[in-house]
Design an enzyme around this catalytic site. Structure first.
Site, PDB file in Angstrom:
ATOM      1  N   ARG A  10      45.087 -12.314 -38.096  1.00  0.00           N
ATOM      2  CA  ARG A  10      45.380 -11.549 -36.890  1.00  0.00           C
ATOM      3  C   ARG A  10      46.865 -11.725 -36.602  1.00  0.00           C
ATOM      4  NH1 ARG A  10      40.531 -14.444 -35.843  1.00  0.00           N
ATOM      5  NH2 ARG A  10      38.778 -13.065 -35.409  1.00  0.00           N
ATOM      6  N   LYS A  37      41.062 -16.791 -33.012  1.00  0.00           N
ATOM      7  CA  LYS A  37      40.352 -16.265 -31.845  1.00  0.00           C
ATOM      8  C   LYS A  37      39.195 -17.206 -31.496  1.00  0.00           C
ATOM      9  CE  LYS A  37      38.546 -11.848 -30.254  1.00  0.00           C
ATOM     10  NZ  LYS A  37      38.244 -10.489 -30.680  1.00  0.00           N
ATOM     11  N   HIS A 105      46.411  -4.893 -37.326  1.00  0.00           N
ATOM     12  CA  HIS A 105      44.958  -4.800 -37.226  1.00  0.00           C
ATOM     13  C   HIS A 105      44.377  -3.923 -38.336  1.00  0.00           C
ATOM     14  CE1 HIS A 105      41.011  -5.068 -35.488  1.00  0.00           C
ATOM     15  NE2 HIS A 105      40.906  -3.764 -35.591  1.00  0.00           N
ATOM     16  N   ARG A 108      44.288  -6.042 -41.434  1.00  0.00           N
ATOM     17  CA  ARG A 108      43.189  -7.014 -41.364  1.00  0.00           C
ATOM     18  C   ARG A 108      41.850  -6.317 -41.612  1.00  0.00           C
ATOM     19  NH1 ARG A 108      41.016 -11.754 -39.411  1.00  0.00           N
ATOM     20  NH2 ARG A 108      39.254 -11.556 -37.987  1.00  0.00           N
ATOM     21  N   HIS A 131      35.282 -14.847 -37.976  1.00  0.00           N
ATOM     22  CA  HIS A 131      34.326 -14.188 -37.076  1.00  0.00           C
ATOM     23  C   HIS A 131      33.247 -15.186 -36.681  1.00  0.00           C
ATOM     24  CE1 HIS A 131      35.315 -10.003 -38.958  1.00  0.00           C
ATOM     25  NE2 HIS A 131      36.161 -10.325 -37.998  1.00  0.00           N
ATOM     26  N   TYR A 140      31.695  -4.004 -40.911  1.00  0.00           N
ATOM     27  CA  TYR A 140      32.591  -3.568 -41.978  1.00  0.00           C
ATOM     28  C   TYR A 140      31.828  -3.102 -43.212  1.00  0.00           C
ATOM     29  CZ  TYR A 140      36.390  -5.638 -39.315  1.00  0.00           C
ATOM     30  OH  TYR A 140      37.296  -5.931 -38.331  1.00  0.00           O
TER      31      TYR A 140
END
Length: 159
Positions: A10, A37, A105, A108, A131, A140
């Protein structure tokens, strides 16, 4: 830029990297994301092109002006940590020059999509991407319009 393409970082993770977060030794290289994140720690192995690019950067990397909050891996011309805004501007300019809509983004997203579509286990891809929920990674792997068309085109009816 190659750390977006080959490590799926990110934007905030890339600019937060410190010098000791990039570990290159012989044929192995890994980037340590300490502040992903949700504060998820992860280590992302790098492939040969990313390893070479990182090694080249480390050889030419300017010394930072001061050590405030760790020694940044990516240093600005002024000697400070690169800002997310400046990296984003560079990525978008490169995209415009190539005639495509580009952002950190998008790079990524492309990385995660390519890993999933190459048949890698969704749990592994989720771990690499940082994630926390598998559902995030599973999105995805949803079929594209092209995937649907190829499936239908592959049907044959015996007459």
């Amino acid at each position: 830029g190659l750390l977006f393409v080959y490590a799926g970082l990110r934007l905030s993770e890339l600019v937060a990297l410190d010098l000791d977060d990039a570990r290159v030794s012989g044929r192995k290289a890994v980037v340590v994301v300490r502040s992903g994140k949700g504060d998820v720690y992860r280590e992302v192995p790098l492939n040969a092109p990313a390893r070479t690019a990182l090694d080249d950067w480390l050889k030419q990397r300017p010394a930072p002006a001061a050590r405030i909050g760790g020694e940044p891996l990516f240093v600005s011309r002024a000697g400070g940590r690169l800002s997310a805004r400046s990296v984003d501007d560079v990525v978008r300019k490169l995209g415009r020059a190539a005639g495509v809509e580009l952002s950190a983004h998008v790079l990524r997203h492309t990385w995660v999509t390519r890993l999933v579509r190459a048949g890698n286990d969704v749990v592994l891809v989720a771990d690499l991407a940082g994630h926390r929920k598998l559902e995030t990674t599973r999105r995805y792997s949803l079929p594209s319009l092209g995937d649907r068309q190829r499936a239908v085109d592959g049907l044959a009816v015996d007459q």
